[in-house]
Enzyme design. Sequence first.
Site, PDB file in Angstrom:
ATOM      1  N   TYR A  71      -6.288  11.250   3.779  1.00 49.40           N
ATOM      2  CA  TYR A  71      -4.896  11.506   3.408  1.00 49.40           C
ATOM      3  C   TYR A  71      -4.819  12.287   2.084  1.00 49.40           C
ATOM      4  CZ  TYR A  71      -3.972   8.472   7.355  1.00 49.40           C
ATOM      5  OH  TYR A  71      -3.941   7.944   8.622  1.00 49.40           O
TER       6      TYR A  71
ATOM      7  N   GLN B  79       0.849  -1.190   0.000  1.00 47.99           N
ATOM      8  CA  GLN B  79       0.000   0.000   0.000  1.00 47.99           C
ATOM      9  C   GLN B  79       0.887   1.243   0.000  1.00 47.99           C
ATOM     10  OE1 GLN B  79      -2.205   1.868   3.326  1.00 47.99           O
ATOM     11  NE2 GLN B  79      -4.051   1.162   2.272  1.00 47.99           N
TER      12      GLN B  79
END
Length: 367
Positions: A184, A97
């Site tokens: 984010y 990720q």
Amino acid sequence: MSELFTPYDLSGLALPNRLVMAPMTRSRAASGVPDDDTALYYQQRASAGLIISEGIPISREGVGFLFNPGLYTDEQQAAWSKVTAAVHEKGGRIFAQLWHVGRLSHASLQENNGAPVSAVPRRAENSSAYAWVEEGSPGQVPASEPRALTASEIKRVTADFVRAAQRAIAAGFDGVELHGANGYLFEQFINGELNTRQDMYGGSIQNRLRFLLETLDALAEEVGANRVGARLSPFGRLYDMRPYPDEAETWVTAASELDARRLAYVHLSDQLTIGAESMPDGFASRFCSAYKGTLIVAGGFDKTGADAALRKGGVDLVGFGRPFIANPDLVERLQNGWPLTEADRATFYGLHGSRGYTDYPRYAPDA
């Protein structure tokens, strides 16, 4: 037999079951480099159909948590290769990720104590980073005031993601997942309340999605669309993400754009179990009408809920997070109806050695 334990073809990658180990930050790498415990931790959980690693920062700029292993130096790449080899040795499959936290950082984590970056120069209220409270003392500190990325810097961040993906594949990962969820960096551009830019990366839905889609296109061109996934959290409210008028239309447009790109998968994270709002009723069906590729869902599932989601249709794989912390053999426990161990929350994050990380035993039915 439960569909959860049936095989699945993930764009040519054979998964033995549909149970995904969801990404979880553990903050266990003292120097920002994976170590032997990192390799053991993931290897212990290799019976998952697919492991998605913890969020891996793609640059120093992208760091928002101390002790989080990155993927932007040769040393980090070499260390991650030991992790993937350990997982593959046990027959597992693992995606990296790739992560940039944007404004959810602190100056003490940035090079030369610089400001974090975001879509606009607005601090995330009531939000913190795991950084240096003072020299030598880690802890939760309020996120710093960010500065806005210029258009040319946005292109540079996309290039940082591509370089991290190159390193990930070279290190033996089976693919990469772009972290576009949970407040984010990418969501800071997508969110229409926060993103007030006046350039090609702000304003309309297409402009607010541009950074995400350009980066996914660049990743797909570099490593192949079949090795790229994307994680999203529609209607997410973590880290001062606020509602905006065309929110549903934004995410349905994203679903259509992602469908056209034929990625390995899209990974939806429902934040209900972590104190945020759930996605509105009826939204999931709208999303699935626009996106028809492989779909992973995560958010507080147990075996019963996972089975129900798979039976309902539209969902192909189910992500489990916290249950994997204390149950490295979670797949076997769920398949056999064995009891689950509760995790020690005090050791979820931080440098605790092997305690709460690699010391959870497998279930011994005859013990």
